[in-house]
Design an enzyme around this catalytic site. Structure first.
Site, PDB file in Angstrom:
ATOM      1  N   LYS A 206       0.904  -1.374  -0.034  1.00 13.74           N
ATOM      2  CA  LYS A 206       0.030  -0.079   0.050  1.00 13.74           C
ATOM      3  C   LYS A 206       0.834   1.432   0.011  1.00 13.74           C
ATOM      4  O   LYS A 206       0.732   2.176  -0.694  1.00 13.74           O
ATOM      5  CB  LYS A 206      -0.897  -0.025   1.239  1.00 13.74           C
ATOM      6  CG  LYS A 206      -1.828   1.107   1.265  1.00 13.74           C
ATOM      7  CD  LYS A 206      -2.831   1.037   2.370  1.00 13.74           C
ATOM      8  CE  LYS A 206      -3.864  -0.155   2.241  1.00 13.74           C
ATOM      9  NZ  LYS A 206      -4.923  -0.106   3.397  1.00 13.74           N
ATOM     10  N   GLU A 212      10.111  -5.506   4.127  1.00  8.22           N
ATOM     11  CA  GLU A 212      10.494  -6.785   3.504  1.00  8.22           C
ATOM     12  C   GLU A 212      10.053  -6.705   1.882  1.00  8.22           C
ATOM     13  O   GLU A 212      10.743  -7.262   1.161  1.00  8.22           O
ATOM     14  CB  GLU A 212       9.652  -7.842   4.183  1.00  8.22           C
ATOM     15  CG  GLU A 212       9.805  -7.984   5.579  1.00  8.22           C
ATOM     16  CD  GLU A 212       9.066  -7.020   6.566  1.00  8.22           C
ATOM     17  OE1 GLU A 212       8.668  -7.363   7.750  1.00  8.22           O
ATOM     18  OE2 GLU A 212       8.439  -6.194   5.956  1.00  8.22           O
ATOM     19  N   GLY A 268      -5.463  -5.274   4.968  1.00  7.50           N
ATOM     20  CA  GLY A 268      -4.443  -6.225   4.120  1.00  7.50           C
ATOM     21  C   GLY A 268      -5.044  -7.818   4.163  1.00  7.50           C
ATOM     22  O   GLY A 268      -4.952  -8.564   3.382  1.00  7.50           O
ATOM     23  N   ARG A 269      -5.367  -8.110   5.418  1.00  4.60           N
ATOM     24  CA  ARG A 269      -5.807  -9.423   5.711  1.00  4.60           C
ATOM     25  C   ARG A 269      -7.332  -9.896   4.979  1.00  4.60           C
ATOM     26  O   ARG A 269      -7.718 -10.968   5.187  1.00  4.60           O
ATOM     27  CB  ARG A 269      -5.796  -9.878   7.304  1.00  4.60           C
ATOM     28  CG  ARG A 269      -6.627  -8.857   8.065  1.00  4.60           C
ATOM     29  CD  ARG A 269      -6.410  -9.102   9.507  1.00  4.60           C
ATOM     30  NE  ARG A 269      -6.930  -8.242  10.440  1.00  4.60           N
ATOM     31  CZ  ARG A 269      -6.344  -6.903  10.788  1.00  4.60           C
ATOM     32  NH1 ARG A 269      -5.335  -6.541  10.171  1.00  4.60           N
ATOM     33  NH2 ARG A 269      -6.932  -6.282  11.636  1.00  4.60           N
ATOM     34  N   GLU A 354      -4.547 -11.455  13.995  1.00  4.45           N
ATOM     35  CA  GLU A 354      -4.384 -10.257  13.747  1.00  4.45           C
ATOM     36  C   GLU A 354      -5.422  -9.227  13.976  1.00  4.45           C
ATOM     37  O   GLU A 354      -5.415  -7.962  14.553  1.00  4.45           O
ATOM     38  CB  GLU A 354      -3.855  -9.735  12.283  1.00  4.45           C
ATOM     39  CG  GLU A 354      -2.958  -8.262  12.280  1.00  4.45           C
ATOM     40  CD  GLU A 354      -2.328  -8.290  10.881  1.00  4.45           C
ATOM     41  OE1 GLU A 354      -1.023  -8.556  10.995  1.00  4.45           O
ATOM     42  OE2 GLU A 354      -2.727  -7.970  10.030  1.00  4.45           O
ATOM     43  N   HIS A 385      -2.152 -38.022  11.721  1.00  2.00           N
ATOM     44  CA  HIS A 385      -1.070 -38.844  12.327  1.00  2.00           C
ATOM     45  C   HIS A 385      -0.002 -37.902  12.931  1.00  2.00           C
ATOM     46  O   HIS A 385       1.320 -38.365  12.687  1.00  2.00           O
ATOM     47  CB  HIS A 385      -0.474 -39.294  10.894  1.00  2.00           C
ATOM     48  CG  HIS A 385      -1.341 -40.462  10.280  1.00  2.00           C
ATOM     49  ND1 HIS A 385      -1.290 -41.444  10.605  1.00  2.00           N
ATOM     50  CD2 HIS A 385      -2.470 -40.192   9.341  1.00  2.00           C
ATOM     51  CE1 HIS A 385      -2.381 -42.551  10.186  1.00  2.00           C
ATOM     52  NE2 HIS A 385      -2.985 -41.672   9.376  1.00  2.00           N
ATOM     53  N   LYS A 505       8.865  -4.092  14.420  1.00  2.00           N
ATOM     54  CA  LYS A 505       9.420  -3.344  13.096  1.00  2.00           C
ATOM     55  C   LYS A 505      10.192  -1.996  13.259  1.00  2.00           C
ATOM     56  O   LYS A 505      11.118  -1.769  12.649  1.00  2.00           O
ATOM     57  CB  LYS A 505       8.260  -3.106  11.893  1.00  2.00           C
ATOM     58  CG  LYS A 505       7.753  -4.383  11.569  1.00  2.00           C
ATOM     59  CD  LYS A 505       6.216  -4.233  10.904  1.00  2.00           C
ATOM     60  CE  LYS A 505       6.445  -3.276   9.460  1.00  2.00           C
ATOM     61  NZ  LYS A 505       4.988  -3.067   9.159  1.00  2.00           N
TER      62      LYS A 505
END
Length: 542
Positions: A206, A212, A268-269, A354, A385, A505
């Protein structure tokens, strides 16, 4: 605002919990043989069975009172109307607008956001068709055959999950990869077998300043230019952007004509059904993408209009509150019986944790109760399993969602019936278990009886769909989005900010120059962090 934990409705639930906390599902089904037919909702293309939960009709009635006292209906209407429900950032919460049909109006600050969404969808469609038709060419004149999405968080988890979920519908002549981690090995492994001359990067940020994402984007630019030569003209042929910052996009070398918008009113999510899903549209095509949006919208309408006692996301949310805040369950397992959904739980981790990992209410008070659960799980039958032992016989209560599909996308022997036999068997075993007497009757040696006894009374929901399609995926994700909204609204928290990701961050940005300095930078952290940094510098020869 009166905190939920202080309300008489909450206290009534606490009293009710003390009365039924030890009631076993065996007894509930024995007393009501039709329970498994009554405690279901079959609506919005979803069959939702919540009969294997430790609830009675009184429990559900008391939980539904939380909807009234919290004003949940008003909250839902406010979200769909574009009110600023993200209070700490003073923004609307309008992911539902991303899948609202054309012609519907949602006006925010004088702008019809639905019209903006459909303008963007039309641009996405034209772009994706150029890639799918092998018309988009790289700097050397070769058609683009590889698409790499660069993003992180919501700009990565959503499109990557959906790409995996809808792989059966995709163009297998197009290779889609997803780079998110700032660990350089992520970029290396995702690109090592790709030809730069045939590769296009979609950079999703954005602000176009996420550390990153921009680090990976710069590495990608170098990787491309080392192979094809040239300058900004070459960059423009191998990079497009999804962003709200045209200046930074242009500075990077991307033609802003190939920039797709992001809006402040979409977190964002909640965004992979926006331009963040551009790589997905390239892979599955515009028709399938629009089918997915229609599935989202069908559940949006169900959530907005269905009475709460028949409203699947609301019931999912209320049941989660019941275990989270009264039984003290700290985790929630999501167990899809489809290998295509192997990325779903990772996606839902961000969506839920979040959103509702908050400790204060919308007006800044301590919330006073346990909020969002830890979400985990993986595709069945693999988990059986691995960690089902803990769910069946461990000391922790782990409410679980089982997600299954009647039809396989491709008939492979008798695999589907074998897969779904486990889907039906596991919730049954978790609910009813196996008593010591039943174990003895099987002839088990006396020394093994206690170890092979299953307590049962482990709660599950079952979500059954006809088939995994783009439409179904949209419905499934929307269910969890609105479940999260329901819980956050009742807890009185802001489900749409994410300040918790900021502190680490910020500190990392301060530490970077300390790691890179040629001389001792004079550290001012705590003794542990100082010692770790010095050890790292020594190992790096600095």
């Amino acid at each position: 605002m009166t905190r939920m934990v202080e309300r008489p409705e909450w206290k009534a639930l606490r009293h009710h919990y003390e009365q039924i906390r030890h009631v076993h599902l065996r007894d509930l089904f024995r007393e009501d043989p039709r329970r498994g037919e009554r405690l279901v909702v079959d609506d919005a293309g979803v069959y939702f069975d919540y009969s294997k939960h430790r609830v009675t009709d009184e429990t559900v009635a008391l939980l539904l009172r939380l909807c009234d006292v919290s004003g949940l209906r008003r909250g839902i209407e406010a979200m769909f109307a574009g009110e600023h429900l993200n209070v700490t950032e003073d923004r609307p919460v309008l992911h539902v607008a991303l899948r609202t049909p054309q012609g519907t109006k949602i006006v925010v600050d004088g702008v019809d956001v639905v019209e903006e969404v459909h303008t963007c969808l039309a641009r996405m469609e034209a772009f994706s068709e150029r890639i799918r038709g092998r018309e988009w060419q790289g700097a050397t004149g070769l058609a683009i055959r590889n698409v790499v999405n660069i993003g992180i968080g919501g700009s990565d988890l959503g499109p990557e999950m959906a790409h995996a979920a809808l792989a059966w519908y995709g163009d297998r002549g197009i290779t889609c990869r997803f780079v998110s981690n700032v660990d350089g090995m992520d970029f290396y492994e995702k690109t090592r077998d790709l030809d730069p001359t045939e590769t296009l990067f979609i950079v999703c940020s954005k602000s176009f300043g996420t550390l990153e994402t921009l680090t990976n984007a710069r590495t990608a630019r170098t990787w491309v230019l080392d192979a094809v030569g040239g300058g900004e003209d070459a960059v423009a042929k191998h990079f497009v952007a999804v962003s709200a910052n045209p200046d930074r996009v242009a500075e990077f070398g991307i033609d802003t004509a190939n920039m797709f918008p992001m809006w402040d009113w979409v977190g964002g999510r909640y965004s992979y059904d926006s331009a963040i899903g551009l790589s997905l549209m390239v892979f599955v095509g515009a028709d399938a993408f629009r089918e997915m949006l229609a599935g989202f919208h069908a559940v949006d309408e169900h959530f907005r209009t269905a009475p709460f006692e028949r409203n699947i996301p609301v019931l999912m949310g209320l049941i989660g509150i019941w275990y989270n805040d009264f039984f003290g369950a700290e985790t929630h397992a999501v167990l899809p019986y489809s290998q295509y959904l192997w990325k779903l739980t990772a996606y839902l981790q961000q969506l839920d944790m979040e959103s509702n990992g908050k400790h204060v209410t919308r007006d800044g008070q301590p919330v006073g109760l346990q909020t969002g659960p830890i979400v985990w799980g993986q595709a069945g039958t693999n988990g059986q399993h691995a960690y089902y032992q803990l769910i069946h016989q461990g000391t922790k209560l782990i409410p679980s969602d089982f997600i299954g599909f009647a039809d396989a996308l491709e008939a492979v022997g008798d695999h589907q019936d074998l897969l779904m036999s486990n889907f039906f068997a596991q919730p049954e075993a978790l609910a009813f278990g196996k008593t010591a007497d039943e174990v003895r009757a099987d002839g088990v040696p006396a020394g093994q009886v206690s170890a092979r006894t299953f307590e049962g009374n482990r709660p599950t929901s079952s979500l059954l769909f006809p088939r995994l399609t783009p439409d179904t995926l949209g419905r499934l994700v929307a269910l969890y989005e609105h479940k999260v909204f329901t819980q956050g609204w009742i807890w009185g928290i802001d489900s749409f900010d994410q300040w918790g990701v900021e502190l680490g961050k910020t500190l990392a940005n301060d530490i970077i120059p300390e790691l890179e300095a040629d001389t001792d930078p004079g550290l001012g952290h705590d003794s542990s962090t100082n010692a770790l940094i010095r050890r790292y510098r020594a190992l790096r020869g600095r």
